[in-house]
Design an enzyme around this catalytic site. Sequence first.
Site, PDB file in Angstrom:
ATOM      1  N   TYR A 123       0.819  -1.232   0.000  1.00 16.56           N
ATOM      2  CA  TYR A 123       0.000   0.000   0.000  1.00 16.56           C
ATOM      3  C   TYR A 123       0.844   1.271   0.000  1.00 16.56           C
ATOM      4  CZ  TYR A 123      -0.048  -0.178   5.271  1.00 16.56           C
ATOM      5  OH  TYR A 123       0.247  -0.228   6.607  1.00 16.56           O
ATOM      6  N   GLU A 124       0.151   2.395  -0.274  1.00 15.29           N
ATOM      7  CA  GLU A 124       0.787   3.697  -0.497  1.00 15.29           C
ATOM      8  C   GLU A 124       1.775   3.656  -1.667  1.00 15.29           C
ATOM      9  OE1 GLU A 124      -0.716   5.905   0.810  1.00 15.29           O
ATOM     10  OE2 GLU A 124      -1.666   4.852   2.473  1.00 15.29           O
ATOM     11  N   GLY A 125       1.430   2.887  -2.671  1.00 17.41           N
ATOM     12  CA  GLY A 125       2.284   2.741  -3.839  1.00 17.41           C
ATOM     13  C   GLY A 125       3.143   1.510  -3.706  1.00 17.41           C
TER      14      GLY A 125
END
Length: 598
Positions: A440-442
């Site tokens: 997550y978050e890229g």
Amino acid sequence: MPIYRAPVADTLFVLNDVLGYERYANLPGFADASGDVLEAILAEGARLAEEVIQPTNRIGDTQGCKRNDDGSVTTPEAFKDAWAQYREGGWLGLAVPAEFGGQGLPYAVHTAVGEYFVSANMAFMMYPGLTQGAIAAIVAHGNDEQKAAYLPKMADGAWTGTMNLTEPHCGTDLGLLRTKAVPNADGSYKISGQKIFISAGEHDLSENIVHLVLARIEGAPEGVKGISLFIVPKFVLDAEGNPGARNAVSCGSIEEKMGIHGNSTCVMNYDEATGWLLGQENGGLKAMFVMMNEARLGVGLQGLAIGEAAYQNAAAYARERIQGRSLSGPKAPDRQADPIIVHPDIRRKLMTMRSFNEAGRALALWTALRSDVAHRSGDEKDRQLADDLLGLMTPIVKGVLTDKGFEHAVMAQQVFGGHGYIEEHGMSQFVRDARIAMIYEGANGVQALDLVGRKLAQNGGRAVQAFFKEVGEFCETNRSDEKMAPYTKALKKGLNDLQAATMWLMQNAMQRPDNAGAASTDYLHLFGLVALGYMWGQMVKAAQQKLTGGAGDAAPFCEHKLVTGRYFMERVMPETAAHLARISTGADTMMALPAEAF
């Protein structure tokens, strides 16, 4: 049951002796957290992490969150009490500017204690973690009315926040999103659509939840150029600024996940919910990136924090578990077998984890100080350099610390042997929880592409050249110091490999972009190794200086630093050569097979 002890002494060593924390005393907020105050903050944060938050970790994993028939979500037992104590201590607003209800302390201090809290319970800390990112976005892009309405309550922890990006068909490629925003006559918007994977999307810890939602205003351009960001609160504020009518936003379900069971990861449905534009129309991606960059540094810290907790448990188990005899003869002749810590392969695991964690902690704090300078310094040149390095290091901190955090959680589990696979020891939870931080978050592959595709060339390569210069000057300054030679020689070799890889990309990526893509992950980790090696160089230098000056009771601590740093340089740093070799092969064999051959 798992254990955890916050590494306060190590944090203080890094801040005070290695990074020269006192040199930043002229920046706003630093004078309020200097010397004894800093130590007291870390000690109290450690107490809260060890005594209050850590005992909730296993509870959260086994109980999870429950979605009720009315769409509300109940968090695990003990979370409410832990939240109350976390909130009472003012921890959520530690680094939030005082004008918005926070304490205005350095981001470096927030980072230091944040590691302790995440090691204690990663899932629990995702509730305030996303809130801090939402606060940053509102501070940067909100108007005065929005700041006054939302920030004090969010900094206090009375309200929490989320970020809503992902849709079922749309993850990394946000240009595909379908959530729409229809203008109302009063300046608000009707927001309709579905978002998935929304951490802390619905829960019972706060009075209100402030959702930041990406959506496309009717008639806006296609792709990322037509995305706007909206504030969509769970409860619309009344005339006095208190939570009023229930907004048309609801939790459709809680995702069934591999880990972080204590956090309510929700499918969120927006059915003409009332929202307000945050920032400029069609400027949503820019506004959201403030939140995402803050979150990416926080996720990198999660990788470090889980790796540290897993390491501590593995080390404790290795000291106690007896199995077999040392290859060089019995070390505990009065017992039936020796503790497994005598075996070289167990030591390899423990030293690999330890040497990475100590350097990772230094890198996280070094990066946090760059953030403080970028946002607080009155010197434009200092701000620019700090901001350059902060942007450069963000994908490295996120990608490398989380990849290695998961790898080391697995390594720590391996120290336990079969007992690591059994839930009672808690090692499985560390592995399961650490896994999400790589995604997550890229996802980390995206972080690597961001580094190679954007950060290297940004401003004519100004940031990467500044980093090369800083590391190179450190090596040159200490070149004639015989005590530093084992460290600086390895660091210089790693720096040479990184510069060679950078040159290869400059020569081979423009004409064939697949070369950049094929090299990106290796380049990310090559860069990370050099950054971690640079941290070790500085830590060893500081430890040697303390020993020369008479370290007293701190002498064993400093001696251990020298040994651990040397292990990193001898056993971990040589991996830079393998990364360079892979980078230099290009994309040919990687891309040769036709898609149907897979």
